[in-house]
Design a protein around this motif. Structure first.
Motif, PDB file in Angstrom:
ATOM      1  N   LEU A   1      42.085  31.369  45.616  1.00  0.00           N
ATOM      2  CA  LEU A   1      40.673  31.739  45.570  1.00  0.00           C
ATOM      3  C   LEU A   1      39.936  31.326  46.838  1.00  0.00           C
ATOM      4  O   LEU A   1      39.028  32.028  47.290  1.00  0.00           O
ATOM      5  CB  LEU A   1      40.015  31.141  44.325  1.00  0.00           C
ATOM      6  CG  LEU A   1      40.469  31.777  43.006  1.00  0.00           C
ATOM      7  CD1 LEU A   1      40.045  30.927  41.811  1.00  0.00           C
ATOM      8  CD2 LEU A   1      39.921  33.207  42.870  1.00  0.00           C
ATOM      9  N   GLU A   2      40.322  30.209  47.428  1.00  0.00           N
ATOM     10  CA  GLU A   2      39.710  29.823  48.709  1.00  0.00           C
ATOM     11  C   GLU A   2      40.055  30.853  49.782  1.00  0.00           C
ATOM     12  O   GLU A   2      39.211  31.193  50.624  1.00  0.00           O
ATOM     13  CB  GLU A   2      40.161  28.422  49.120  1.00  0.00           C
ATOM     14  CG  GLU A   2      39.537  27.322  48.289  1.00  0.00           C
ATOM     15  CD  GLU A   2      39.444  25.991  49.024  1.00  0.00           C
ATOM     16  OE1 GLU A   2      39.669  25.958  50.251  1.00  0.00           O
ATOM     17  OE2 GLU A   2      39.121  24.978  48.358  1.00  0.00           O
TER      18      GLU A   2
ATOM     19  N   ALA B   1      37.948  33.975  49.090  1.00  0.00           N
ATOM     20  CA  ALA B   1      36.558  33.748  49.495  1.00  0.00           C
ATOM     21  C   ALA B   1      36.398  33.871  51.006  1.00  0.00           C
ATOM     22  O   ALA B   1      35.364  34.343  51.502  1.00  0.00           O
ATOM     23  CB  ALA B   1      36.095  32.370  49.014  1.00  0.00           C
TER      24      ALA B   1
ATOM     25  N   THR C   1      35.960  40.853  44.832  1.00  0.00           N
ATOM     26  CA  THR C   1      36.134  40.697  43.385  1.00  0.00           C
ATOM     27  C   THR C   1      37.616  40.505  43.075  1.00  0.00           C
ATOM     28  O   THR C   1      38.491  40.876  43.862  1.00  0.00           O
ATOM     29  CB  THR C   1      35.609  41.926  42.632  1.00  0.00           C
ATOM     30  OG1 THR C   1      36.327  43.092  43.063  1.00  0.00           O
ATOM     31  CG2 THR C   1      34.127  42.112  42.881  1.00  0.00           C
ATOM     32  N   VAL C   2      37.881  39.938  41.899  1.00  0.00           N
ATOM     33  CA  VAL C   2      39.252  39.610  41.542  1.00  0.00           C
ATOM     34  C   VAL C   2      39.500  39.886  40.066  1.00  0.00           C
ATOM     35  O   VAL C   2      38.570  39.804  39.242  1.00  0.00           O
ATOM     36  CB  VAL C   2      39.559  38.130  41.878  1.00  0.00           C
ATOM     37  CG1 VAL C   2      38.723  37.185  41.019  1.00  0.00           C
ATOM     38  CG2 VAL C   2      41.037  37.803  41.726  1.00  0.00           C
TER      39      VAL C   2
ATOM     40  N   GLY D   1      40.871  28.615  36.810  1.00  0.00           N
ATOM     41  CA  GLY D   1      40.688  29.630  37.838  1.00  0.00           C
ATOM     42  C   GLY D   1      39.347  30.333  37.723  1.00  0.00           C
ATOM     43  O   GLY D   1      38.676  30.595  38.730  1.00  0.00           O
ATOM     44  N   LYS D   2      38.938  30.640  36.508  1.00  0.00           N
ATOM     45  CA  LYS D   2      37.639  31.275  36.303  1.00  0.00           C
ATOM     46  C   LYS D   2      36.503  30.354  36.753  1.00  0.00           C
ATOM     47  O   LYS D   2      35.534  30.804  37.384  1.00  0.00           O
ATOM     48  CB  LYS D   2      37.461  31.653  34.837  1.00  0.00           C
ATOM     49  CG  LYS D   2      38.358  32.788  34.369  1.00  0.00           C
ATOM     50  CD  LYS D   2      38.172  33.045  32.868  1.00  0.00           C
ATOM     51  CE  LYS D   2      39.076  34.169  32.385  1.00  0.00           C
ATOM     52  NZ  LYS D   2      38.962  34.383  30.922  1.00  0.00           N
TER      53      LYS D   2
ATOM     54  N   ARG E   1      36.679  27.944  38.985  1.00  0.00           N
ATOM     55  CA  ARG E   1      36.671  27.818  40.444  1.00  0.00           C
ATOM     56  C   ARG E   1      36.135  29.090  41.095  1.00  0.00           C
ATOM     57  O   ARG E   1      35.391  29.020  42.095  1.00  0.00           O
ATOM     58  CB  ARG E   1      38.085  27.520  40.949  1.00  0.00           C
ATOM     59  CG  ARG E   1      38.164  27.305  42.463  1.00  0.00           C
ATOM     60  CD  ARG E   1      37.264  26.179  42.895  1.00  0.00           C
ATOM     61  NE  ARG E   1      37.310  25.972  44.343  1.00  0.00           N
ATOM     62  CZ  ARG E   1      36.281  25.535  45.055  1.00  0.00           C
ATOM     63  NH1 ARG E   1      35.123  25.261  44.468  1.00  0.00           N
ATOM     64  NH2 ARG E   1      36.404  25.358  46.365  1.00  0.00           N
ATOM     65  N   ALA E   2      36.471  30.240  40.542  1.00  0.00           N
ATOM     66  CA  ALA E   2      35.945  31.493  41.079  1.00  0.00           C
ATOM     67  C   ALA E   2      34.419  31.507  41.010  1.00  0.00           C
ATOM     68  O   ALA E   2      33.739  31.922  41.965  1.00  0.00           O
ATOM     69  CB  ALA E   2      36.526  32.675  40.313  1.00  0.00           C
TER      70      ALA E   2
ATOM     71  N   ILE F   1      32.893  34.191  43.410  1.00  0.00           N
ATOM     72  CA  ILE F   1      33.798  35.332  43.249  1.00  0.00           C
ATOM     73  C   ILE F   1      33.700  35.831  41.810  1.00  0.00           C
ATOM     74  O   ILE F   1      33.879  35.058  40.866  1.00  0.00           O
ATOM     75  CB  ILE F   1      35.246  34.923  43.560  1.00  0.00           C
ATOM     76  CG1 ILE F   1      35.373  34.454  45.011  1.00  0.00           C
ATOM     77  CG2 ILE F   1      36.208  36.071  43.284  1.00  0.00           C
ATOM     78  CD1 ILE F   1      36.717  33.833  45.330  1.00  0.00           C
ATOM     79  N   GLU F   2      33.457  37.106  41.636  1.00  0.00           N
ATOM     80  CA  GLU F   2      33.371  37.667  40.286  1.00  0.00           C
ATOM     81  C   GLU F   2      34.763  38.033  39.777  1.00  0.00           C
ATOM     82  O   GLU F   2      35.511  38.757  40.440  1.00  0.00           O
ATOM     83  CB  GLU F   2      32.485  38.913  40.278  1.00  0.00           C
ATOM     84  CG  GLU F   2      32.303  39.495  38.876  1.00  0.00           C
ATOM     85  CD  GLU F   2      31.469  40.772  38.857  1.00  0.00           C
ATOM     86  OE1 GLU F   2      31.244  41.307  37.750  1.00  0.00           O
ATOM     87  OE2 GLU F   2      31.059  41.221  39.948  1.00  0.00           O
ATOM     88  N   VAL F   3      35.090  37.523  38.589  1.00  0.00           N
ATOM     89  CA  VAL F   3      36.325  37.914  37.917  1.00  0.00           C
ATOM     90  C   VAL F   3      35.996  39.125  37.062  1.00  0.00           C
ATOM     91  O   VAL F   3      35.387  39.010  35.996  1.00  0.00           O
ATOM     92  CB  VAL F   3      36.895  36.761  37.058  1.00  0.00           C
ATOM     93  CG1 VAL F   3      38.189  37.198  36.369  1.00  0.00           C
ATOM     94  CG2 VAL F   3      37.149  35.522  37.912  1.00  0.00           C
TER      95      VAL F   3
END
Length: 402
Positions: A163-164, A167, A177-178, A195-196, A198-199, A204-206
């Motif tokens: 995720l880093e 980003a 987006t992920v 993970g959600k 941290r996003a 970051i939108e899951v």
């Protein structure tokens, strides 16, 4: 402190000559001090044998190499293992057998299930430090598992590294987006909630969360869900290969320009071998340099030389081999620090030595100095498949989580 142990050599059992138990002992010249035993529950047969044979090769080669260097503080190293077929009951039986006869200082566990199942006995014995094939987040709970560690980032930390990276790919203030796609197993679900979280912290939108059965399954309906939300990235977890290949091929056929990423056990050359050109662009997080990378260093060079010596015909060693070698490297460092401090090789003393590892130079196995955090090594790098060259190549710097 150590128990006198006879060199038992090799014991073979099972159909087709499967290795049921094997000892790799030190050369005779190093027998003036009693051996330090590395034990292992190793899946040389069963569903995880594709990795187990390389894990075994990595531990065997490291044992041969460290003994050629004089052992650990003059103590030869003896590697003793049992084939478990990746079955928890057999792994537990192997641990009890090896612990009863060899008193291992360290031990390789073949699965999360085994490492959880054996925790109570390991804690009560208090004289063995364990790591292994698992990167399960739960095993970094020092209260429940004080004598176990992860030889790299745990699965939640792997998601953090991925995720880093994602980003960092945002442009003009727009964050990619992920979507998370994972198996309906304990393995698959492990890092998802973290993970959600941290996003969200990274902005970051899951946009989608998809659970599938592990293995080769029909994922057409799941792919339609992804087509509707068109994520910039899909992160897979809880698989080795299938259904990652099905998702990638079908989504590309639909014209989606989504990028695909995965964690340790789905980031080996298997995906290149099976998918060929379709694997191009796939990315994975890896805590170690790949065997065939352009990276170098004194330990990485020693690993390659030992691997070539043991099997000159093999031109590649999978990630399971690299992971096993690193496990044994950490065991050696922990044992050495404990002995240097004049302490016995107890679980408490070795866990203390492990926790003291800070800015440790691994000689090129990992590209930057590493520090233990919460019984793990939270470091990794993003690598991308170059299908034409048939290998992974780095696309990020090394990322060490705080």
């Amino acid at each position: 402190m150590f128990r006198n142990i006879l060199n038992k050599g090799r014991r073979l059992a099972g159909l087709g000559g499967l290795v049921a138990a094997l000892t790799v002992a030190a050369p005779a010249m190093a027998q003036d001090k009693e051996p330090i035993v590395f034990g292992g529950s190793i899946p040389l047969s069963g569903v995880f044998a594709f990795a187990g044979i390389h894990i075994h090769a990595g531990l065997t080669d490291y044992t041969d190499w460290i003994n050629s260097e004089g052992g650990i503080n003059g103590h030869p190293v003896k590697y003793v293992m049992e084939d478990t077929a990746y079955e928890v009951d057999r792994s537990v039986a192997a641990f009890k057998k090896i612990s009863g006869s060899e008193s291992p200082a360290t031990y390789y566990g073949d699965s999360t299930g085994f490492m959880k199942a054996i925790a109570s006995e390991l804690n009560s014995q208090g004289n063995t430090l364990m790591s292994g094939a698992s990167f399960a987040t739960a095993l970094t709970d020092n209260e429940q598992y004080p004598y176990q560690f992860i030889p790299g980032p745990n699965y939640s930390q792997m998601f953090g590294i991925i995720l880093e990276y994602i980003a960092s790919q945002g442009e003009g203030g727009d964050m990619p987006t992920v979507a998370f796609v994972y198996s309906d197993t304990e393995f698959g679900k492990d890092p998802i909630e973290n993970g959600k979280a941290r996003a969200a912290e990274l902005g970051i939108e899951v946009v989608e969360d998809i659970v599938t059965k592990p293995g080769s399954v029909d994922v057409s309906s799941e792919i339609l869900k992804l087509r509707r939300v068109r994520p910039d990235y899909v992160v897979f977890h809880g698989y080795v290969l299938s259904p990652i290949n099905e998702f990638m091929v079908q989504m590309r056929q639909m014209g989606l320009d989504t990028k695909f990423m995965g964690t340790f056990w789905s980031s080996d050359k298997l995906i290149i071998d099976k998918m060929g050109a379709d694997a191009d662009g796939y990315m994975g997080v890896m805590p170690y340099n790949y065997y065939d990378s352009e990276e170098s260093g004194p330990m990485l060079d020693a690993l390659r030389a030992q691997a070539e010596k043991s099997d000159p015909e093999a031109d590649y060693r999978p990630t399971g081999y690299m992971q096993a070698w690193f496990n044994a490297m950490v065991w050696t460092e922990v044992v050495k620090r404990t002995l240097d401090a004049g302490k016995e090789l107890t679980g408490d003393n070795m866990a203390e030595a492990l926790a003291s590892i800070e800015d440790w130079d691994t000689g090129g196995i990992i590209g930057i100095p590493v520090t233990v955090r919460d019984m793990s090594f939270p470091v990794g790098r993003i690598w991308r498949v170059n299908a034409e060259k048939g290998r992974y190549e780095p696309v990020s710097d090394w990322i060490h989580l705080d």
